[in-house]
Design a protein around this motif. Structure first.
Motif, PDB file in Angstrom:
ATOM      1  N   CYS A  67      19.748  12.284  -5.661  1.00  0.00           N
ATOM      2  CA  CYS A  67      19.411  13.300  -4.675  1.00  0.00           C
ATOM      3  C   CYS A  67      20.319  14.510  -4.794  1.00  0.00           C
ATOM      4  O   CYS A  67      19.862  15.648  -4.776  1.00  0.00           O
ATOM      5  N   ILE A  68      21.609  14.209  -4.948  1.00  0.00           N
ATOM      6  CA  ILE A  68      22.564  15.306  -4.931  1.00  0.00           C
ATOM      7  C   ILE A  68      22.325  16.257  -6.097  1.00  0.00           C
ATOM      8  O   ILE A  68      22.441  17.476  -5.959  1.00  0.00           O
ATOM      9  N   ALA A  69      21.897  15.668  -7.222  1.00  0.00           N
ATOM     10  CA  ALA A  69      21.634  16.523  -8.376  1.00  0.00           C
ATOM     11  C   ALA A  69      20.605  17.575  -8.017  1.00  0.00           C
ATOM     12  O   ALA A  69      20.735  18.750  -8.387  1.00  0.00           O
ATOM     13  N   VAL A  70      19.572  17.168  -7.283  1.00  0.00           N
ATOM     14  CA  VAL A  70      18.511  18.112  -6.928  1.00  0.00           C
ATOM     15  C   VAL A  70      18.956  19.035  -5.801  1.00  0.00           C
ATOM     16  O   VAL A  70      18.741  20.243  -5.842  1.00  0.00           O
ATOM     17  N   VAL A 112       6.212  10.798   5.132  1.00  0.00           N
ATOM     18  CA  VAL A 112       6.723  10.214   3.887  1.00  0.00           C
ATOM     19  C   VAL A 112       8.145   9.716   4.116  1.00  0.00           C
ATOM     20  O   VAL A 112       8.510   8.604   3.718  1.00  0.00           O
ATOM     21  N   GLY A 113       8.938  10.548   4.788  1.00  0.00           N
ATOM     22  CA  GLY A 113      10.318  10.164   5.044  1.00  0.00           C
ATOM     23  C   GLY A 113      10.407   8.908   5.876  1.00  0.00           C
ATOM     24  O   GLY A 113      11.199   8.012   5.582  1.00  0.00           O
ATOM     25  N   LYS A 114       9.570   8.826   6.897  1.00  0.00           N
ATOM     26  CA  LYS A 114       9.615   7.653   7.763  1.00  0.00           C
ATOM     27  C   LYS A 114       9.283   6.401   6.980  1.00  0.00           C
ATOM     28  O   LYS A 114       9.892   5.352   7.165  1.00  0.00           O
ATOM     29  N   ILE A 115       8.264   6.534   6.110  1.00  0.00           N
ATOM     30  CA  ILE A 115       7.906   5.368   5.307  1.00  0.00           C
ATOM     31  C   ILE A 115       9.087   4.983   4.427  1.00  0.00           C
ATOM     32  O   ILE A 115       9.423   3.814   4.288  1.00  0.00           O
ATOM     33  N   ALA A 116       9.736   5.991   3.872  1.00  0.00           N
ATOM     34  CA  ALA A 116      10.887   5.708   3.009  1.00  0.00           C
ATOM     35  C   ALA A 116      11.945   4.929   3.775  1.00  0.00           C
ATOM     36  O   ALA A 116      12.550   4.002   3.248  1.00  0.00           O
ATOM     37  N   LEU A 117      12.132   5.289   5.028  1.00  0.00           N
ATOM     38  CA  LEU A 117      13.157   4.613   5.800  1.00  0.00           C
ATOM     39  C   LEU A 117      12.760   3.193   6.177  1.00  0.00           C
ATOM     40  O   LEU A 117      13.578   2.400   6.590  1.00  0.00           O
ATOM     41  N   ASP A 162      11.621  10.010  -5.481  1.00  0.00           N
ATOM     42  CA  ASP A 162      11.143  10.978  -6.473  1.00  0.00           C
ATOM     43  C   ASP A 162      10.231  12.008  -5.839  1.00  0.00           C
ATOM     44  O   ASP A 162      10.323  13.198  -6.107  1.00  0.00           O
ATOM     45  N   ARG A 163       9.327  11.505  -4.992  1.00  0.00           N
ATOM     46  CA  ARG A 163       8.380  12.410  -4.342  1.00  0.00           C
ATOM     47  C   ARG A 163       9.098  13.430  -3.481  1.00  0.00           C
ATOM     48  O   ARG A 163       8.804  14.614  -3.528  1.00  0.00           O
ATOM     49  N   LEU A 164      10.059  12.922  -2.718  1.00  0.00           N
ATOM     50  CA  LEU A 164      10.782  13.823  -1.834  1.00  0.00           C
ATOM     51  C   LEU A 164      11.492  14.892  -2.642  1.00  0.00           C
ATOM     52  O   LEU A 164      11.510  16.065  -2.280  1.00  0.00           O
ATOM     53  N   LEU A 165      12.046  14.453  -3.766  1.00  0.00           N
ATOM     54  CA  LEU A 165      12.754  15.428  -4.587  1.00  0.00           C
ATOM     55  C   LEU A 165      11.786  16.449  -5.169  1.00  0.00           C
ATOM     56  O   LEU A 165      12.113  17.617  -5.323  1.00  0.00           O
ATOM     57  N   GLN A 166      10.561  15.988  -5.446  1.00  0.00           N
ATOM     58  CA  GLN A 166       9.549  16.948  -5.901  1.00  0.00           C
ATOM     59  C   GLN A 166       9.260  17.981  -4.824  1.00  0.00           C
ATOM     60  O   GLN A 166       9.052  19.154  -5.109  1.00  0.00           O
ATOM     61  N   PHE A 167       9.244  17.525  -3.599  1.00  0.00           N
ATOM     62  CA  PHE A 167       9.043  18.466  -2.487  1.00  0.00           C
ATOM     63  C   PHE A 167      10.104  19.551  -2.525  1.00  0.00           C
ATOM     64  O   PHE A 167       9.821  20.722  -2.329  1.00  0.00           O
ATOM     65  N   LEU A 168      11.329  19.113  -2.766  1.00  0.00           N
ATOM     66  CA  LEU A 168      12.417  20.079  -2.772  1.00  0.00           C
ATOM     67  C   LEU A 168      12.191  21.142  -3.835  1.00  0.00           C
ATOM     68  O   LEU A 168      12.594  22.274  -3.691  1.00  0.00           O
ATOM     69  N   ASN A 200       0.793  -1.227   0.000  1.00  0.00           N
ATOM     70  CA  ASN A 200       0.000   0.000   0.000  1.00  0.00           C
ATOM     71  C   ASN A 200       0.828   1.281   0.000  1.00  0.00           C
ATOM     72  O   ASN A 200       0.279   2.373   0.022  1.00  0.00           O
ATOM     73  N   THR A 201       2.141   1.115   0.000  1.00  0.00           N
ATOM     74  CA  THR A 201       2.979   2.305   0.120  1.00  0.00           C
ATOM     75  C   THR A 201       2.657   3.355  -0.933  1.00  0.00           C
ATOM     76  O   THR A 201       2.545   4.530  -0.631  1.00  0.00           O
ATOM     77  N   TYR A 202       2.451   2.896  -2.154  1.00  0.00           N
ATOM     78  CA  TYR A 202       2.253   3.868  -3.216  1.00  0.00           C
ATOM     79  C   TYR A 202       1.052   4.763  -2.928  1.00  0.00           C
ATOM     80  O   TYR A 202       1.138   5.982  -2.962  1.00  0.00           O
ATOM     81  N   GLU A 203      -0.077   4.139  -2.567  1.00  0.00           N
ATOM     82  CA  GLU A 203      -1.285   4.922  -2.299  1.00  0.00           C
ATOM     83  C   GLU A 203      -1.085   5.840  -1.103  1.00  0.00           C
ATOM     84  O   GLU A 203      -1.475   6.996  -1.116  1.00  0.00           O
ATOM     85  N   ILE A 204      -0.466   5.290  -0.066  1.00  0.00           N
ATOM     86  CA  ILE A 204      -0.310   6.094   1.149  1.00  0.00           C
ATOM     87  C   ILE A 204       0.567   7.295   0.864  1.00  0.00           C
ATOM     88  O   ILE A 204       0.241   8.419   1.244  1.00  0.00           O
ATOM     89  N   VAL A 205       1.650   7.060   0.157  1.00  0.00           N
ATOM     90  CA  VAL A 205       2.552   8.176  -0.107  1.00  0.00           C
ATOM     91  C   VAL A 205       1.872   9.218  -1.001  1.00  0.00           C
ATOM     92  O   VAL A 205       1.997  10.421  -0.782  1.00  0.00           O
TER      93      VAL A 205
END
Lengths: 341, 841
Positions: B447-450, B397-402, B412-418, B370-375
């Motif tokens: 990540c570093i690219a962003v 979101v970060g916690k789920i990622a971990l 990808d999502r996190l990078l979109q946040f940035l 279910n991660t995709y839907e939750i995120v």
């Protein structure tokens, strides 16, 4: 201390008080402090909840209504406390007052459903659920024994019953067998999960650039439930970064309240056009684009339909009194119906 | 109050000054007192109302006492009630009046109307004046025998009130035993319920001083009483049902058929309209099935729907309380709600405390499916109007990622946040990206690219800035501009107010220097100079330290500041599983809502004896384990069980070495035997190892202490112990909970003893020869933990001992609890002498 016991009890106290006093605020309590005191005295003692069943309380302490006022003028007997102790405290059906008598025996069953739905930014229905209640208003003489059956009980996901409902018949045949309290009460509440569609659609579009945001919201009927949908409303909170808003609609009225809540009451959807709300929002000066998007809360009401599809099959009485009237109604309204933009 | 008091807006009137109004009232009351004219009650009522409203706004109307009492000689209940309120208020502060009141109330206790009898009795007991208790006994006694249940119900609570005013009077009048009789025989369930709650309170309070009370309290949770109450449960009102259910959780059924009987009986309670009943029932179910892994899982399935309904119906307060419980459950069994995650989606107008908990739930239930839907859902909240919630959801979101294996989409999502260009979103996302990189260094390129594109000027929050700096330092070889960004930051050293950021800046410059020395040299010099001149002590010290270590040897400096890093596999869990277990034991209480076990937020004296005491966390488990171990007929089954769990454990461990993020939730999951073992291990093994050490599974073999019939021993002269003492584990557990610690000591073991203690069994056999039996043991070198018990010969007085032995320090700590406290010292001496002989042939 179980937390829910405290919370439930406080809610119950609030319910009972507002039922008695027709509202609950400081003034009402001040005006009726004697009755509040009497009620609390019966409901809790030394920290233990005692009687909270409204029917019994009403027998012990009469509510201050017009009837009793008239009665007291007529009879000269003004005590609002009955002289006798309620019979029900001793009976085995604690929710039912002893032997009421009615010339006309009536029982009304209402299905009241609330639709909770979340539609996300992409217009996808994320969650759609019905929370429903079976409300019964019974005016039956004696000790009636009722059986209510549904045509399609299998759609119900989780049910909760009034204490009067017997558990076994439900377990084995999905029959609601009960001896009702007198008057209005909530016989059962249920949930129906995973509905596939909503009766109306709401399509918000927000495009922002150069410090302005263009809003366009369309509302229309998606799945005709067969009855008129009325009292359609749409509410949303304007983001704090908005300086001014200019919104108009081609149907219904739009109001922007002082706390930046925009409310659009549509009423019924006309046959010839789809109602739409358009306008522009002016953003704060340094903002280019809008980052915070409002959530639209939708309200509607449909009489005569239970959207979950739940249908009452029949209502039987064990001993049928003379002149019995049975009435059924259904109503669906929007609960937490949200459309995100 | 039949004529509703619309006209009576007393507080809004001009405040009466007092005297003249009071004497005026006095006059009017006196006139009415003797009158028998029709309608006199109405005018009396108006007057009474006035008196009481004066009283509530603080005017002294005590001088009206005599007139009030005279006037209340009617059959009008409302008048009576107001009068009781009045006398109750003044009796407390004015003992002279209290005596008058008592006479007046005592008379009413013999009224014909049961309602008046009841009300008078209630008011009488509510006076709470200590020197008047003697007058209470009579009316209470007759009240308990009254033919009307209303009066009995009031009288029962009256007894409890009396107990709190004067415990000795209450006990001397033999009220507790009358209550007990009523409880078991009364036809009215409200009377029964009141008896139950009164008795629980009285006996719990008495238990510390009287052995009889302890025994009585035990009988409350004995089979006949529990069955009696359970059979009548449907007659009770909802609140009393909660009370009974709470009592049932303390009952220990003798076998599984009993457990099933109780569960069948209570199943329909899950459908009750009152949430409190539902939750209490759930507690019963969970606790009954703790030792039955399969059934426990079925219980989770069964309680799911009612719990979810409770969340979505009712007040936000209710949702919050229920969600806290769900959160606790989901920590123990993450999979149970994994398909119902949509219930935890936030609604727009929920209060933020509910939303926050829902976000935690979403993180907890996230799994591969279910991660995709939750995120996706969480990302929508990031644009929420409510900024704290927006932040919270990004963190989620970060916690789920971990937690996940497949972090692709999330990154990808996190990078979109940035890229959202919203300062708080960027800030939260930066912190998360940093944590993510620590765990999954393989994502660094993306990540570093962003991150490289983020202008450090847009980042203001210290935490986010520190995260950005960390990444700049760590990945400076991949970021073209890293040295120059750092350089510009160093130039603006003085504008940076947070010490945390400055510290990170120093470290980042150092790391960058090791990777790209020529480009960073200038910046480093400037940074060190600024750092050494800094006002903040830590910054100053670190700068100086870097400077000196660079001076000493650059390669050593590199090894210190920038050693090769291993990916972090698990971030430390904030709450130990022991605490979580303790909270679970206190299911359906405020502990769950506060997310703390009760001892953390209550004073010692307010902790009921039914509650867990401080040292009990491990013990409840010790007892359960013992349950598995000692009851002889079950030993075999349990052996299989244990084997099974061992292999299960091995599997977990296998996966945990790949990705240990799963370890924590899985280990503390619901399988009870399994969980209890994890617990005892964690309690025993070195606390820093947090119980999940790989060698722990070995300990299982050593965990069994079997009660072999003992050899006659040479008992000490003062105290004789029963050589064939027997105590079943549940009793042990129960006693351990109830008894206070009589003695707590620490002493040294003999070197021979230490040498002989390679496995717990050796000591068990030894102690058994001294008539001290083991009920549970565990651990491995150097930490061992034992629970022993012994019984006095000829008497059934028990001694319970918790003994922790550390072989590396040769220290033994013991805690002794005893039925008979006076002999606990003698027993302790005996115990120590027995222990000291261990290992000496």
């Amino acid at each position: 201390m179980p937390p829910l016991m405290g919370i439930e009890f406080l809610c119950r106290v609030a319910d009972v008080l507002s039922e008695y006093l027709g509202g609950l605020n400081e003034d009402v309590i001040k005006d009726n402090f004697v009755i509040v005191y009497e009620l609390l005295d019966e409901m809790i003692d030394n920290g233990f909840p005692l009687t909270t069943e409204p029917n019994i309380l009403r027998e012990m302490i009469a509510p201050p209504n017009i009837v009793s006022k008239v009665l007291s003028v007529v009879t000269g007997n003004s005590s609002n406390v009955s002289d006798t102790l309620p019979g029900a405290t001793g009976s085995c059906v604690p929710w039912r007052a002893a032997d009421p008598k009615y010339a006309n025996n009536e029982v009304y069953v209402d299905l009241v459903e609330e639709m909770d739905a979340v539609i996300n930014r992409d217009g996808v229905l994320v969650k759609c659920e019905i929370y429903g209640e079976v409300q019964v208003n019974s005016h039956l003489s004696g000790l009636p024994d009722l059986t209510l059956s549904f045509a399609n009980p299998s759609i119900l996901d989780d049910v909760r019953f009034h204490p009067c409902v017997r558990f076994r018949p439900w377990e084995s045949h999905q029959l609601l067998s009960f001896v009702p309290p007198d008057g209005e009460f909530k016989l059962m509440s249920y949930r129906v999960k995973k509905l596939k569609s909503t009766p109306i659609y709401v399509k918000p579009q927000l495009t922002s650039d150069a410090g302005k945001c263009r809003v366009n919201v369309l509302v229309g009927i998606k799945n005709d439930p067969g009855k008129t949908i009325d009292s359609i409303t749409l509410q949303f909170q304007l983001p704090p970064c908005i300086l001014s808003a200019d919104l108009t609609s081609n149907h219904g009225t739009v109001n922007i309240l002082s706390n930046k809540i925009c409310s659009w009451s549509i009423g019924r959807i006309p046959k010839d056009k789809a109602p739409s709300l358009t306008g522009t929002l002016v953003l704060e000066t340094e903002l280019e684009r809008l980052h915070v998007f409002p959530t639209f809360r939708v309200g509607f009401r449909i009489m005569g339909v239970a959207l979950s599809g739940l249908q009452i099959d029949k209502l039987d009485l064990k001993t049928v009194p003379n002149r019995l009237y049975k009435g059924f109604r259904a109503l669906t309204r929007a609960g937490e119906f949200e459309v995100r933009s | 109050m039949a004529p509703p008091a619309q006209s009576q807006r007393s507080p809004s009137r001009p405040q009466p000054s007092g005297k003249s109004e009071v004497s005026d009232l006095k006059l009017q009351l006196r006139q009415l007192a003797g009158s028998r004219a029709p309608g006199v009650d109405d005018s009396k009522r108006e007057l009474f109302k006035k008196v009481i409203s004066y009283m509530t706004i603080g005017i002294d109307v005590s001088s009206l006492f005599g007139e009030m009492v005279m006037c209340s000689a009617t059959s009008d209940i409302v008048l009576k009630k107001m009068c009781y309120l009045y006398v109750g208020n003044y009796a407390k502060v004015n003992p002279d009046l209290a005596l008058l009141t008592i006479n007046f109330l005592q008379r009413d206790c013999h009224d014909e109307d049961p309602m008046i009898r009841g009300l008078a009795l209630r008011s009488l007991c509510s006076l709470r004046v200590a020197n008047l208790v003697e007058y209470l006994v009579g009316p209470l006694g007759s009240g308990l025998k009254d033919s009307n249940s209303y009066v009995r119900m009031v009288a029962v609570i009256g007894v409890l009130k009396l107990y709190h005013i004067s415990a000795s009077t209450c006990v001397d009048a033999d009220f507790p035993s009358i209550l007990k009789h009523l409880m078991l025989n009364d036809s009215d369930t409200q009377v029964v319920a009141n008896c139950l709650s009164a008795l629980q309170e009285i006996w719990s309070a008495e238990a510390s001083t009287s052995e009889e009370a302890t025994r009585e309290r035990e009988t409350l949770i004995s089979k006949p009483v529990i069955y009696y109450l359970l059979n009548r449960i449907k007659e009770f009102n909802e609140w009393a049902q909660c009370l009974v259910l709470e009592l049932v959780t303390k009952y220990v059924p003798s076998d599984s058929s009993e457990i099933f009987d109780i569960m069948n009986l209570l199943e329909d309670r899950l459908q009750h309209a009152n949430g409190a009943v539902v939750l209490a029932t759930i507690k019963v179910f969970l606790h009954l099935t703790l030792s039955m892994t399969d059934v426990h899982q079925q219980v989770y399935e069964r309680i799911k729907a009612p719990l979810l309904t409770l969340v979505s119906s009712g007040s936000p307060e209710q949702s919050y309380a229920v969600l806290s419980h769900l959160h606790l459950l989901v920590m123990r069994a993450p999979y149970i709600f994994s398909s119902d995650y949509k219930h935890f989606y936030c609604q727009y107008n929920e209060p933020s405390y509910v939303k926050r908990l829902k976000l935690e739930m979403l993180t907890a239930v996230a799994n591969d499916s279910n991660t995709y839907e939750i995120v996706t859902e969480l990302c929508e909240y990031a644009a929420n109007v409510d900024i704290p919630i927006a932040r919270e959801s990004i963190r989620a979101v970060g916690k789920i990622a971990l937690q996940q294996y497949d972090v692709n989409a999330i990154v990808d999502r996190l990078l979109q946040f940035l890229e959202m260009e919203k300062d708080y979103v960027t800030a939260e996302a930066l912190v998360l990206v940093k944590d993510l990189l620590r765990k999954y260094p393989q994502w660094s390129h993306d990540c570093i690219a962003v991150v490289g594109n983020i202008s450090s000027k847009n980042v203001q929050e210290p935490k986010a800035k520190a995260a950005l700096l960390w990444m700049l330092g760590e990945y400076s070889q991949d970021m073209q501009d890293a040295p120059y960004i750092l350089e510009s930051l160093v130039e603006n050293w003085d504008e940076e107010h947070s010490a945390e950021v400055r510290l990170h800046l120093l470290t980042a410059v150092m790391k960058c220097f090791f990777k790209r020395p020529p480009e960073t040299q200038n910046a480093l010099g400037a940074a060190l100079a600024a750092g050494i001149a800094d006002f903040h002590q830590d910054v100053h010290d670190r700068a100086l330290f870097y400077y000196r270590i660079l001076q000493y040897n650059v390669s050593v400096a590199e090894r210190v500041v920038n050693p090769p890093k291993q990916a972090v596999s698990v971030f430390a869990d904030t709450q130990s599983s022991e605490i979580k277990d303790r909270i679970f034991d206190e299911f359906n209480s405020l502990s769950v809502v506060y997310q703390k076990p009760s001892y953390m937020f209550t004073d010692k004296e307010h902790r009921g004896p039914f509650e867990f005491s401080d040292e009990l966390g491990n013990l409840s488990i010790g007892g359960e384990l013992a349950d598995d171990v000692v009851s002889a007929q079950r030993v075999e089954e349990n052996d299989k069980d244990l084997l099974l769990t061992t292999s299960e454990k091995e599997e977990t461990r296998g996966s945990s070495s790949n990705d240990s993020a799963y370890t924590a939730p899985y280990d503390s999951s619901s399988a009870s035997v399994f969980a209890s073992q994890t617990q005892i291990e964690s309690a025993i093994s070195n606390p820093t190892a947090a119980g999940h050490s790989p060698q722990a599974s070995l300990a299982i073999d050593d965990l069994l202490g079997l009660g072999i019939p003992s050899v006659p021993a040479a008992p000490s002269p003062q105290l004789k112990l029963n050589t064939k003492a027997a105590l079943d584990p549940s009793t042990f557990q129960h006693k351990w909970r109830q008894l206070p610690v009589a003695l707590s000591q620490e002493f040294l073991l003999s070197p021979q003893g230490v040498a002989a203690l390679t496995a717990p069994q050796a000591l068990l056999r030894h102690m058994q020869s001294h008539s001290i039996h083991c009920i549970a043991s565990g651990g491995q070198s150097p930490n061992f933990k034992f629970f022993f018990f012994a019984q006095k010969a000829e008497e059934s007085s028990n001694y319970l001992v918790e003994c922790i032995i550390n072989t590396s320090t040769a220290k033994a700590q013991i805690k002794v609890k005893a039925d008979d406290q006076s002999t606990s010292q003698a027993f302790s001496t005996l115990f120590q002498s027995a222990l000291s002989k261990f290992g000496i042939p």
